[in-house]
Design a protein around this motif. Sequence first.
Motif, short mmCIF file in Angstrom:
data_model
loop_
_atom_site.label_atom_id
_atom_site.label_comp_id
_atom_site.label_asym_id
_atom_site.label_seq_id
_atom_site.Cartn_x
_atom_site.Cartn_y
_atom_site.Cartn_z
N PRO A 243 94.55 93.02 8.61
CA PRO A 243 94.18 92.90 10.20
C PRO A 243 93.07 93.38 10.58
CG PRO A 243 96.60 93.49 9.85
CD PRO A 243 95.75 93.95 8.65
N LEU A 244 92.68 94.67 10.21
CA LEU A 244 91.48 95.47 10.70
C LEU A 244 90.41 94.68 10.18
CD1 LEU A 244 92.70 99.11 10.76
CD2 LEU A 244 92.56 97.54 12.51
N LEU A 245 90.24 94.06 8.94
CA LEU A 245 89.18 93.66 8.28
C LEU A 245 89.27 92.27 8.73
CD1 LEU A 245 89.45 95.83 6.21
CD2 LEU A 245 89.44 94.30 4.26
N ALA A 246 90.06 91.50 9.06
CA ALA A 246 89.97 90.01 9.59
C ALA A 246 89.34 90.26 10.87
CB ALA A 246 91.32 89.40 9.88
N ALA A 247 89.67 91.36 11.70
CA ALA A 247 89.28 91.31 13.20
C ALA A 247 87.44 91.60 13.25
CB ALA A 247 89.95 92.54 13.82
N TRP A 248 87.32 92.59 12.08
CA TRP A 248 85.81 92.93 12.08
C TRP A 248 85.13 91.63 11.76
CZ3 TRP A 248 81.75 92.50 8.89
CH2 TRP A 248 80.67 93.17 9.09
N ILE A 249 85.66 90.75 10.91
CA ILE A 249 85.20 89.56 10.29
C ILE A 249 84.91 88.61 11.51
CG2 ILE A 249 85.33 87.57 9.07
CD1 ILE A 249 86.56 89.45 6.66
N SER B 4 93.49 86.63 0.56
CA SER B 4 94.14 85.72 1.02
C SER B 4 94.81 86.26 2.37
CB SER B 4 95.40 85.28 0.10
OG SER B 4 96.18 86.27 -0.29
N ALA B 5 95.23 87.50 2.51
CA ALA B 5 95.85 87.90 3.96
C ALA B 5 94.56 88.05 4.80
CB ALA B 5 96.13 89.32 3.48
N VAL B 6 93.54 88.61 4.28
CA VAL B 6 92.45 88.61 5.45
C VAL B 6 91.89 87.24 5.76
CG1 VAL B 6 90.04 89.56 5.94
CG2 VAL B 6 91.62 90.84 4.29
N ALA B 7 91.94 86.32 5.03
CA ALA B 7 91.52 85.04 5.46
C ALA B 7 92.20 84.28 6.15
CB ALA B 7 91.25 84.21 4.02
N ARG B 8 93.61 84.36 5.94
CA ARG B 8 94.84 84.01 6.87
C ARG B 8 94.64 84.54 8.36
NH1 ARG B 8 98.45 84.91 3.40
NH2 ARG B 8 99.10 86.77 3.99
N GLU B 9 94.50 85.77 8.16
CA GLU B 9 94.27 86.51 9.73
C GLU B 9 93.07 86.16 10.41
OE1 GLU B 9 95.97 89.74 11.05
OE2 GLU B 9 97.57 89.83 9.41
N ALA B 10 92.02 85.85 9.67
CA ALA B 10 90.79 85.56 10.17
C ALA B 10 90.44 84.06 10.46
CB ALA B 10 89.34 86.04 9.15
N GLY B 11 91.52 83.33 9.90
CA GLY B 11 91.48 81.88 10.17
C GLY B 11 90.24 81.15 9.57
N ALA B 12 89.92 81.87 8.13
CA ALA B 12 88.78 81.41 7.43
C ALA B 12 89.21 80.75 6.08
CB ALA B 12 87.48 82.54 7.39
N PRO C 256 85.45 108.76 3.66
CA PRO C 256 84.47 109.09 4.54
C PRO C 256 83.16 108.59 3.90
CG PRO C 256 85.50 111.04 3.95
CD PRO C 256 86.32 110.05 3.46
N GLN C 257 82.51 107.34 4.13
CA GLN C 257 81.25 107.09 3.70
C GLN C 257 80.45 106.57 4.94
OE1 GLN C 257 80.33 107.46 0.70
NE2 GLN C 257 82.02 107.23 -0.64
N LYS C 258 79.12 106.43 4.62
CA LYS C 258 78.20 105.69 5.86
C LYS C 258 78.27 104.39 6.24
CE LYS C 258 74.23 105.67 2.99
NZ LYS C 258 73.39 106.48 2.44
N THR C 259 79.14 103.59 5.21
CA THR C 259 79.29 102.07 5.43
C THR C 259 80.71 101.83 6.17
OG1 THR C 259 80.70 102.60 3.25
CG2 THR C 259 78.39 101.54 3.24
N ALA C 260 81.42 103.20 6.45
CA ALA C 260 82.89 102.98 7.41
C ALA C 260 82.67 102.49 8.71
CB ALA C 260 83.48 104.37 7.30
N ALA C 261 82.68 101.19 8.78
CA ALA C 261 82.70 100.39 10.30
C ALA C 261 84.01 99.87 10.76
CB ALA C 261 81.62 99.16 10.15
N ILE C 262 84.92 100.15 9.81
CA ILE C 262 86.38 99.71 10.16
C ILE C 262 87.22 101.08 10.18
CG2 ILE C 262 88.20 98.20 9.63
CD1 ILE C 262 86.28 96.47 8.15
N ASP C 263 87.75 101.43 11.32
CA ASP C 263 88.39 102.54 11.58
C ASP C 263 90.12 102.40 11.29
OD1 ASP C 263 89.48 104.89 12.33
OD2 ASP C 263 88.66 105.21 14.21
N ILE C 264 90.56 102.87 10.37
CA ILE C 264 91.98 102.68 10.15
C ILE C 264 92.85 103.87 10.67
CG2 ILE C 264 91.80 101.24 8.17
CD1 ILE C 264 92.49 104.99 7.65
#
Length: 300
Positions: free
Chosen positions: A153-159, A180-188, A278-286
Amino acid sequence: MSNASGVLVFALPGNEALAAALARALHAATGELAVRRFPDGETYLRFVTPVKGCKVVLACSLHNPDAQAMPLLFAAATAKELGAAAVGLVTPYLGYMRQDKRFNDGEAVTSALFARLLSPHIDWLVTVDPHLHRWHSLDDIYSVPSTVVPAAPLLAAWIKTNIPSPVLIGPDAESEQWVSAVAREAGAPHVVLEKIRRGDRDVSVSIPDPQVLRGRTPVLVDDIISTGRTMIAAAKHALAQGLPAPVCIGVHAVFAGDAHEALLAAGAARVVTTNTIPQKTAAIDINAVVAAAVAMQLAG
Ligand code: R5P
């Protein structure tokens, strides 16, 4: 802070931000855990904050598993010896999940062995998208209750917020469950590539039907980016098909060696991950969803 909840959150080294976020969300206190190495390399560990009668939460993402496992095992076992009411483990990235089969004679099935080492010392665990491939559930190998927090859900919201007209690409059959789970949530729409891995850093992929990708921004999605070779092969393949530079999204940014730099050098437009590691790419906070799962375990 007062500790009316009786919950004490301890950070294993490198997990201080996670422990602080959990304590804030749970209205709990953080405890002090001293961990250092003796000159001979052995681990010294001490609960400076008393744990007797408390529900202890250990925060320890396991992306550097061999170095982190001994302090974690010592902490969990010691908390119990000192009279903690319960010991829970919050490990947003659960290491030692990938070797789930004896592929060659004589190999250790380390996922099962690691679970067997850890389980006796904890009462529950919370993690994010463990690499379940041949194991269907953590219950197959862990003997304590576990909660798996899905990052989809968080990946989908970011996308949805950041990528116009995306098409999601899974680099291999194992990624299908996440993509498939991210695509479903993102409608993509999404496609899954065919991958051949010949060695740790020798990977090739192919797109079954490149036409479905035309006119959209390719977004590569995988659970783990370790050496990055899976994502690199997928990114190169997408570029070779004349597609725009892909955005690469991973749940767990293990980033072994030069993985992040190599992925950018291979043509990724951007690499985005969650903060399970923890990496500098971490734009999605879980952390908020992990804390909610921990609250359920503590209440249970
Ligand atoms: C494998 O099955 C996983 O889903 C990932 O594709 C894999 O762990 C990525 O590893 P690397 O970054 O080393 O190619």
